[in-house]
Motif scaffolding. Structure first.
Motif, PDB file in Angstrom:
ATOM      1  N   ASN A 210       0.932  -1.091   0.095  1.00 28.53           N
ATOM      2  CA  ASN A 210       0.021   0.018  -0.106  1.00 28.53           C
ATOM      3  C   ASN A 210       0.990   1.024   0.081  1.00 28.53           C
ATOM      4  N   CYS A 211       1.708   1.298  -0.640  1.00 32.11           N
ATOM      5  CA  CYS A 211       2.689   2.432  -0.824  1.00 32.11           C
ATOM      6  C   CYS A 211       2.255   3.389  -1.751  1.00 32.11           C
ATOM      7  N   ARG A 212       2.082   4.538  -1.074  1.00 34.63           N
ATOM      8  CA  ARG A 212       1.137   5.802  -1.820  1.00 34.63           C
ATOM      9  C   ARG A 212       2.143   6.613  -2.606  1.00 34.63           C
ATOM     10  N   ILE A 213       2.054   6.872  -3.726  1.00 35.74           N
ATOM     11  CA  ILE A 213       3.051   7.507  -4.840  1.00 35.74           C
ATOM     12  C   ILE A 213       2.436   8.809  -5.146  1.00 35.74           C
ATOM     13  N   PRO A 214       2.814  10.049  -5.320  1.00 38.17           N
ATOM     14  CA  PRO A 214       2.214  11.145  -6.047  1.00 38.17           C
ATOM     15  C   PRO A 214       2.238  10.939  -7.542  1.00 38.17           C
ATOM     16  N   GLU A 215       1.323  11.651  -8.026  1.00 44.18           N
ATOM     17  CA  GLU A 215       1.172  11.687  -9.624  1.00 44.18           C
ATOM     18  C   GLU A 215       2.497  12.068 -10.199  1.00 44.18           C
ATOM     19  N   PHE A 216       3.270  12.828  -9.777  1.00 43.16           N
ATOM     20  CA  PHE A 216       4.283  13.448 -10.061  1.00 43.16           C
ATOM     21  C   PHE A 216       5.558  12.364 -10.373  1.00 43.16           C
ATOM     22  N   ASN A 217       5.367  11.340  -9.459  1.00 42.67           N
ATOM     23  CA  ASN A 217       6.419  10.244  -9.510  1.00 42.67           C
ATOM     24  C   ASN A 217       6.050   9.318 -10.643  1.00 42.67           C
ATOM     25  N   HIS A 218       4.864   9.458 -11.331  1.00 44.08           N
ATOM     26  CA  HIS A 218       4.537   8.551 -12.339  1.00 44.08           C
ATOM     27  C   HIS A 218       5.512   8.869 -13.570  1.00 44.08           C
ATOM     28  N   ILE A 219       6.463   8.195 -13.969  1.00 35.36           N
ATOM     29  CA  ILE A 219       7.335   8.394 -15.085  1.00 35.36           C
ATOM     30  C   ILE A 219       6.793   8.269 -16.443  1.00 35.36           C
ATOM     31  N   LYS A 220       5.841   7.391 -16.277  1.00 40.75           N
ATOM     32  CA  LYS A 220       5.179   6.885 -17.874  1.00 40.75           C
ATOM     33  C   LYS A 220       6.047   6.203 -18.719  1.00 40.75           C
ATOM     34  N   GLY A 221       6.987   5.353 -18.131  1.00 41.79           N
ATOM     35  CA  GLY A 221       7.596   4.579 -19.042  1.00 41.79           C
ATOM     36  C   GLY A 221       6.962   3.320 -19.349  1.00 41.79           C
ATOM     37  N   ASP A 222       6.717   3.070 -20.694  1.00 41.09           N
ATOM     38  CA  ASP A 222       5.796   1.899 -21.222  1.00 41.09           C
ATOM     39  C   ASP A 222       6.768   0.589 -21.000  1.00 41.09           C
ATOM     40  N   PHE A 223       6.129  -0.774 -21.287  1.00 34.77           N
ATOM     41  CA  PHE A 223       6.805  -1.793 -21.243  1.00 34.77           C
ATOM     42  C   PHE A 223       8.111  -1.973 -22.310  1.00 34.77           C
ATOM     43  N   LYS A 224       7.888  -1.194 -23.661  1.00 32.48           N
ATOM     44  CA  LYS A 224       8.941  -1.201 -24.463  1.00 32.48           C
ATOM     45  C   LYS A 224      10.259  -0.389 -24.175  1.00 32.48           C
ATOM     46  N   SER A 225       9.548   0.900 -23.896  1.00 29.94           N
ATOM     47  CA  SER A 225      10.717   1.895 -23.559  1.00 29.94           C
ATOM     48  C   SER A 225      11.475   1.683 -22.343  1.00 29.94           C
ATOM     49  N   THR A 226      11.197   0.943 -21.094  1.00 30.04           N
ATOM     50  CA  THR A 226      11.612   0.446 -20.130  1.00 30.04           C
ATOM     51  C   THR A 226      12.743  -0.545 -20.509  1.00 30.04           C
ATOM     52  N   MET A 227      11.962  -1.495 -21.334  1.00 24.28           N
ATOM     53  CA  MET A 227      13.004  -2.815 -21.674  1.00 24.28           C
ATOM     54  C   MET A 227      14.129  -2.425 -22.658  1.00 24.28           C
ATOM     55  N   SER A 228      13.950  -1.321 -23.246  1.00 21.92           N
ATOM     56  CA  SER A 228      14.973  -0.751 -24.347  1.00 21.92           C
ATOM     57  C   SER A 228      16.329  -0.276 -23.706  1.00 21.92           C
ATOM     58  N   VAL A 229      16.245  -0.097 -22.364  1.00 23.79           N
ATOM     59  CA  VAL A 229      17.530   0.459 -21.579  1.00 23.79           C
ATOM     60  C   VAL A 229      18.444  -0.835 -21.479  1.00 23.79           C
ATOM     61  N   PHE A 230      17.994  -2.132 -21.690  1.00 18.08           N
ATOM     62  CA  PHE A 230      19.021  -3.054 -21.646  1.00 18.08           C
ATOM     63  C   PHE A 230      19.727  -3.245 -23.042  1.00 18.08           C
ATOM     64  N   ASN A 231      19.493  -2.427 -24.040  1.00 25.06           N
ATOM     65  CA  ASN A 231      20.281  -2.551 -25.304  1.00 25.06           C
ATOM     66  C   ASN A 231      21.521  -2.078 -25.027  1.00 25.06           C
ATOM     67  N   ASP A 232      21.370  -0.942 -24.037  1.00 24.08           N
ATOM     68  CA  ASP A 232      22.617  -0.327 -23.577  1.00 24.08           C
ATOM     69  C   ASP A 232      23.509  -1.364 -22.509  1.00 24.08           C
ATOM     70  N   LYS A 307      19.681  -3.682 -30.878  1.00 21.06           N
ATOM     71  CA  LYS A 307      18.746  -4.621 -30.000  1.00 21.06           C
ATOM     72  C   LYS A 307      19.443  -6.148 -30.364  1.00 21.06           C
ATOM     73  N   VAL A 308      19.439  -6.502 -31.488  1.00 19.97           N
ATOM     74  CA  VAL A 308      19.963  -7.850 -31.627  1.00 19.97           C
ATOM     75  C   VAL A 308      21.540  -8.091 -31.418  1.00 19.97           C
ATOM     76  N   GLU A 309      22.159  -7.062 -31.547  1.00 24.87           N
ATOM     77  CA  GLU A 309      23.781  -7.029 -31.332  1.00 24.87           C
ATOM     78  C   GLU A 309      24.003  -7.034 -29.727  1.00 24.87           C
ATOM     79  N   ALA A 310      22.768  -6.399 -29.215  1.00 18.72           N
ATOM     80  CA  ALA A 310      23.040  -6.247 -27.842  1.00 18.72           C
ATOM     81  C   ALA A 310      22.999  -7.704 -27.099  1.00 18.72           C
TER      82      ALA A 310
END
Length: 380
Positions: A210-232, A307-310
């Motif tokens: 029940n961890c309450r988080i302000p709307e400002f802390n909603h970064i709005k990264g979707d699944f694709k954009s979040t997983m793309s960090v692993f290419n680096d 992506k593939v080369e990573a």
């Protein structure tokens, strides 16, 4: 044509990184045995030494580029086993930099942000994530519930970038990210996890009740954009794996030399012993894997999403670490397992690189889908 010849600027940074790795090796065994202790932010010997990672990221004039040089510096760090300067950048920082609003980035740009994705039932398949965030209309806050496991920089970091399922006010559902700062009620960081290898690595579980988080802390990264960090990060894990592998090769070469066995590259199989031939084959595995890491990082510098080369670099590096550390133990025998030497630690550390940041089997699926033109539903 890609030229992987190191420049004088590269050599200078890597020489400094190797000198610090030699110092780091003095501490590696201690933290291998005392995994509940976090290394200091900076070791005493590092006080007057430049952080080689910072040097690499500054894109020094005449260097091969920050991304290539950074990967080679990390190889040196893992050759030693301990970094003299603690990293202040986590994968959560990459998500923040990629998808946050200017106001959000400005607020947290100096924080060390872990990334929290893996769960008890969602390791290699993040689509099985069960952590949920529900919007409370009355307070304008999000209520986060769930558990994350094996989170790097969980204790040393300032916050966590949490990938969660969400239920929006309009009833829509999906996945998104929230930045949860340390000290937020309902956010608990567990103790350091006991691990087979890389024991000094800061790794904890996270619990959200029940961890309450302000709307400002909603970064709005979707699944694709979040997983793309692993290419680096995946090629970086490959480089770390090769640091451990090279430490094993260097130690084995030294021990063979003490016994009067010279590694000669002249002639063919008929002119050298089975031991020397085995060692040279392990070196070839190392060199081949290193080229996959460098190529992936070179593509990044050309602004080509690798992506593939990573995935190739990650799979090759992890496999090489396992094969080389095992092979070196086979060559040296029981002596290699003594705690007076680094090889037993290298052997244990090498196991993880084929697992985390996407297991080797998952990387091979990504590679196969690309080659065959299949989707995730076609080949899984």
């Amino acid at each position: 044509m890609i030229d992987f010849q190191l420049t004088p600027a590269d050599e200078k940074v890597l020489s400094s990184a190797h000198e610090q790795a030699i110092i780091g090796r003095r501490y590696a065994r201690y933290y291998d045995k005392h995994e509940d202790e976090l290394e200091p932010e900076e070791f005493p010997e590092a006080k007057d030494l430049p952080n080689p990672i910072t040097l690499a990221e500054e894109s020094l004039s005449g260097s091969s580029g920050s991304r290539i040089l950074h990967s080679l510096v990390m190889l040196e760090v893992y050759w030693g086993g301990i970094a003299l300067h603690r990293s202040k950048w986590g994968l959560g920082n990459t998500v923040l930099k990629t998808v946050a609003t200017p106001e959000q980035f400005e607020k947290w740009k100096n924080h060390t942000i872990a990334i929290a994705i893996t769960e008890p039932g969602a390791g290699s398949d993040p689509a099985n994530i069960r952590t949920t965030a529900t919007f409370d209309r009355e307070t304008g806050e999000w209520i986060l519930n769930g558990e994350k496991i094996f989170i790097s920089q969980a204790q040393s970091g300032d916050a966590a970038m949490v990938l969660s399922r969400f239920i929006a006010p309009d009833g829509s559902r999906g996945m998104t990210t929230f930045l949860v700062e340390k000290g937020t009620p309902g956010f608990t960081v567990g103790p350091q996890l006991r691990k087979l290898g890389i024991r000094s690595h800061d790794t904890c579980n996270l619990l959200f009740e029940n961890c309450r988080i302000p709307e400002f802390n909603h970064i709005k990264g979707d699944f694709k954009s979040t997983m793309s960090v692993f290419n680096d990060s995946r090629p970086m894990v490959g480089a770390m794996a090769l640091g451990v592998a090279r430490a094993a090769l260097d130690f084995t070469r030294e021990k063979l030399a003490e016994r009067g066995i010279e590694i000669s590259y002249r002639g063919g199989m008929r002119s050298r012993s089975a031991v020397v031939d085995r060692f040279i084959r392990l070196e070839a595995v190392y060199e081949a894997a290193l080229l996959t890491v460098l190529r992936s990082k070179w593509l990044e510098q050309q602004d080509v999403p690798p992506k593939v080369e990573a995935s190739i670099a990650k799979a090759a590096g992890g496999k090489a670490a396992r094969k080389i550390t095992q092979g070196c133990i086979d060559i040296l025998g029981p002596e290699a397992l003594s705690e007076d030497h680094p090889l037993d630690r290298c052997f244990r550390d090498g196991r993880i690189f084929d697992i985390y940041e996407g297991a080797g089997e998952i990387q091979r699926l990504i590679i196969a889908r690309s080659i065959l033109g299949y989707t995730g539903r076609d080949l899984r």
